[in-house]
Design an enzyme around this catalytic site. Structure first.
Site, PDB file in Angstrom:
ATOM      1  N   GLU A 603       0.791  -1.190  -0.352  1.00 35.64           N
ATOM      2  CA  GLU A 603      -0.307  -0.343  -0.572  1.00 35.64           C
ATOM      3  C   GLU A 603       1.041   1.500  -0.093  1.00 35.64           C
ATOM      4  O   GLU A 603       0.483   2.305  -0.603  1.00 35.64           O
ATOM      5  CB  GLU A 603      -0.488   0.298   1.576  1.00 35.64           C
ATOM      6  CG  GLU A 603      -1.516   1.343   1.232  1.00 35.64           C
ATOM      7  CD  GLU A 603      -2.990   0.985   0.397  1.00 35.64           C
ATOM      8  OE1 GLU A 603      -3.832   2.053   0.723  1.00 35.64           O
ATOM      9  OE2 GLU A 603      -3.236  -0.383  -0.351  1.00 35.64           O
ATOM     10  N   GLU A 736       6.292  13.266  10.864  1.00 39.98           N
ATOM     11  CA  GLU A 736       7.264  13.336  11.990  1.00 39.98           C
ATOM     12  C   GLU A 736       7.929  11.962  11.895  1.00 39.98           C
ATOM     13  O   GLU A 736       9.859  12.186  12.087  1.00 39.98           O
ATOM     14  CB  GLU A 736       7.277  14.180  13.943  1.00 39.98           C
ATOM     15  CG  GLU A 736       6.908  15.515  13.931  1.00 39.98           C
ATOM     16  CD  GLU A 736       6.071  15.939  13.126  1.00 39.98           C
ATOM     17  OE1 GLU A 736       4.932  16.406  12.872  1.00 39.98           O
ATOM     18  OE2 GLU A 736       4.495  14.912  13.263  1.00 39.98           O
TER      19      GLU A 736
END
Length: 751
Positions: A603, A736
């Site tokens: 994916e 992050e």
């Protein structure tokens, strides 16, 4: 036209990627020997040294680039210009390529250039979007006027200038009477010149003014490639530096703040490189409107590459500020080249005209090859029949909790077999290419169709499932009958899934599961993919995780839905002695981490593509809306601030599309993108937020109106998209965490 236009998908035998790599290696090796970094700055100050290196490059065949695309076109020139930038070599390769393109019939002069006996300086003059570039007027065989910001004029044997508003190309010998060259120090060094022509003798050829935008586009592309090479070289040096430089007892490259800065630079540099290559590739293939790609990469690069250069110097600290270091020369090159041709403003205007003009157009379609292009048409036709606008509007008008899923549509899509588009045939799939999958995903986004299928779980079943599990569960996924959700995150385990606390304990022919899952969006699915700890003592912690398939109606499951800020729902789920059969285990006991990460790889390649496809669709819709607006009684589409913002966002979206396509390209070559896919996701997710915010800047308070309000723009979709945009930065791995992945895997920075 500067190139010979061809239809989308029409093939032409051009140099291969392997041949381009050989060219790159050859140019880098030649410059390393004949224009070494240690003496590059000093050599640049000597006209004789510049002529000597140009002669050497011509002997290598570089001076003829652009004259025969089959032997070396714009793509190969971009490669060579990147190497020129890395080596801080000011030889006039870009000038020669423009001469090759525009003076194809001037064989005698071109032979001089190709041998390196002519050192050309090419000037756009008043055809340059830079307003102070100069003006040249031809009166018969005499040229008069002034041009500015000319590089290497003291080395030139000939000046080649666009004259009379770009309707003619004048060639003037550097030693002709009336030619006056004056140095104009810039960025603290010599190197630029102003040139006055006072009735200087010239020979000329007519130019079709219609090709002026293409001339500018080519020049942008070439100086952009050179600036990229300079920035990339400096970035390469700083990445090596932070691995070695120690502070507080450890390499500074271990500090997260620095890792994330450098990850941002890598994303930007990669996006620019892909944009440059895309523009050059489209030119060489003769694709209509290829210059759109040149405008996009220039509009993006002009500001972003300067920022990359600044951040690189920040990472160097004081050492990069010394003139003895390489960094200052590359800093100057970036700022010289990125200030040319009107900077980003003119390129943004080009893009704004495409999306806000009298005959607005959408983003150009990727050339996905013969099979991919044909499949795109098939999907588009099918969706126009099965998900027409009236059906979509009726669906959106219903009061649904599950806004992105429609069971009937999922079954209809399943009947096509496309939910198994890339599956192996032994599992009932079609074994089609990743490019065809990209076509399917982009068209689904274009039509705003609901979600269908479960690609992550399907991949996991095919890789890790037993034959019995595959026979039992894959048909439902293929037909669209089954829909899966994921129970991964927990109150204290979001991005750090290795710390999850939900447990699964074996009890005879069953597993007993206890714990809590949170932030689940598809909590209402029939089947849930659940990660649980099966070994509390495993080291490292992720080695004790297993994966299970759990029916959502199993006794002991208590779900407490919560309304999300974007108008949907996610769920807080409690599992109290939930008993599932032994064959609910997916893969091996304590092998859940491999199931989780391995299946995500399938994916991962498409995440950026889905976000950028949605971005492109939303952007086009917003542009259509802006065309109906007025600001202070004037059409909003003509407002210079609006046009600048739209042009800038369009450029960023195009770079995002190239980053996403890069992951697909890798996947198609059998390479699983990891940090490369993370770059696409980070870029696209944050761009989604920015796009929505800038839409609010343009439209104002009306943009805040929600659906149900008759005055709401676009039926209230604008404000809902802003609320929803936050999800893309947080979900599928927070940005992050993705930046850390990029820094450590993409750049090799220490953990």
């Amino acid at each position: 036209m500067l190139n010979s236009e061809r239809a989308l998908g029409e093939t032409i035998a051009l140099p291969s990627e392997e041949e381009r790599q050989l060219l790159r290696d050859s140019v880098r090796g030649f410059l390393g020997e004949h224009w070494p970094a240690a003496s590059a700055v000093e050599r640049s100050t000597r006209a004789s040294a510049r002529r000597e290196i140009w002669k050497g490059l011509a002997n290598q065949g570089l001076a003829s680039l652009g004259s025969q695309p089959l032997e070396g076109g714009l793509h190969e020139t971009v490669v060579a210009m990147q190497e020129m930038g890395r080596a801080a070599c000011p030889a006039p390769l870009a000038d020669a390529v423009l001469v090759n393109l525009l003076l194809r019939g001037s064989r005698e002069f071109l032979e001089l250039v190709h041998r390196g006996d002519a050192y050309p300086c090419f000037c756009l003059a008043e055809a340059d979007p830079e307003p102070a570039a100069g003006v040249i007027r031809l009166d018969g065989s005499r040229a008069s006027g002034r041009v500015a910001f000319v590089e290497g004029a003291d080395s030139a044997t000939h000046f080649v200038l666009l004259a009379n508003g770009g309707s003619a190309l004048a060639v003037i010998s550097a030693d002709a009477p009336g030619v006056h060259v004056r140095p104009t120090p810039a960025m603290g060094i010599d190197g630029l010149f102003e040139i006055d022509f006072d009735a200087s003798t010239a020979w000329s050829v007519p130019i079709d003014p219609a090709i002026l935008p293409e001339i500018v586009a080519v020049s942008r592309l070439l100086v952009g490639a050179r600036a990229w090479g300079a920035a990339d070289r400096s970035f390469e040096l700083v990445v090596d530096y932070v691995k070695q430089r120690r502070q507080f007892g450890q390499p500074v490259g271990r500090f997260q703040a620095l890792q994330h800065k450098l990850a941002n630079n890598l994303i930007a540099l990669t996006g620019i490189r892909l944009g440059l290559e895309a523009a050059a590739r489209h030119f060489d293939r003769g694709v209509a409107q290829w210059h759109l790609f040149s405008s996009a990469v220039w509009a993006y690069e002009s500001n972003v590459l300067r920022k990359v250069s600044l951040e690189t110097h920040h990472a160097f600290g004081a050492i990069g500020y010394a003139e003895e270091h390489e960094a200052p020369r590359h800093f100057r090159r970036v700022h010289f080249d990125m200030s040319r041709h009107g900077g980003p403003r003119a390129a943004r205007e080009d893009l704004a005209d495409r999306y806000l003009g009298e005959q607005p157009q959408g983003f150009p379609e990727f050339d996905l090859g013969e099979a991919g292009n044909a499949f795109r048409r098939d999907v588009r036709l099918w969706l126009s029949e099965h998900w027409p606008a009236e059906r979509r509007r009726a669906y959106e008008a219903t009061d649904q909790t599950h806004r992105e899923f429609d069971a009937d549509f999922a079954r209809e899509l399943g009947a096509t077999g496309w939910l198994g588009l890339t599956w192996p045939k032994r599992f009932g799939g079609m074994e089609r290419t990743p490019y065809e999958m990209l076509a399917l995903l982009e068209e689904l986004e274009r039509f705003e169709a609901p979600r269908a299928g479960a690609p992550i779980q399907a991949a996991a079943w095919m890789i890790h499932g037993s034959p019995e599990q595959q026979a039992r569960y894959l048909p439902g996924l293929l037909s669209g009958e089954a829909f899966y959700g994921m129970w991964y995150s927990e109150p204290d385990s979001g991005s750090d899934l290795a710390s999850l606390r939900t447990t699964a304990v074996r009890d005879g022919e069953h597993w007993i599961i206890n714990g809590q899952k949170i932030w689940t969006t598809t909590y209402w699915a029939e089947y849930m993919w659940l990660a649980a700890r099966t070994d509390a003592t495993a080291k490292p912690a992720h080695a004790g995780i297993s994966m299970f398939l759990v029916r959502s109606d199993t006794p002991g499951i208590v779900r407490k839905p919560m309304r999300t800020m974007y108008g949907g729902e996610f769920c807080n789920t409690f599992l109290d002695n939930v008993r599932v059969p032994a064959d609910a285990l997916v893969g091996k006991e304590n092998g859940g981490w491999q199931v989780l990460t391995g299946s995500l790889g399938t994916e991962r390649a498409y995440v950026g593509s889905r976000i950028t496809a949605r971005l492109a669709r939303d952007f086009e819709q917003v542009c259509n809306y802006i065309r109906t607006l007025e600001i202070d009684g004037k059409p909003a589409r003509l407002d210079p601030v609006v046009r600048n913002m739209i042009g800038d966002v369009a450029a960023h979206i195009e770079i995002g599309r190239q980053l996403a396509l890069y992951s697909i390209d890798l996947y198609a070559r059998g390479i699983e993108p990891t940090w490369e896919a993370a770059m696409a996701k980070v870029f696209a997710g944050e761009l989604m937020e920015r796009f929505c915010e800038e839409t609010f800047d343009i439209i104002g308070m009306r943009a805040t109106l929600s659906s149900g309000n008759p005055d709401a723009p676009m039926l209230g979709k604008l404000e809902q998209k802003l609320r929803h945009s936050l999800m893309w930065v947080i979900s599928i791995g927070t940005n992050e965490i993705q930046r850390t992945l990029i820094a450590q895997r993409g750049l090799g920075l220490p953990r």
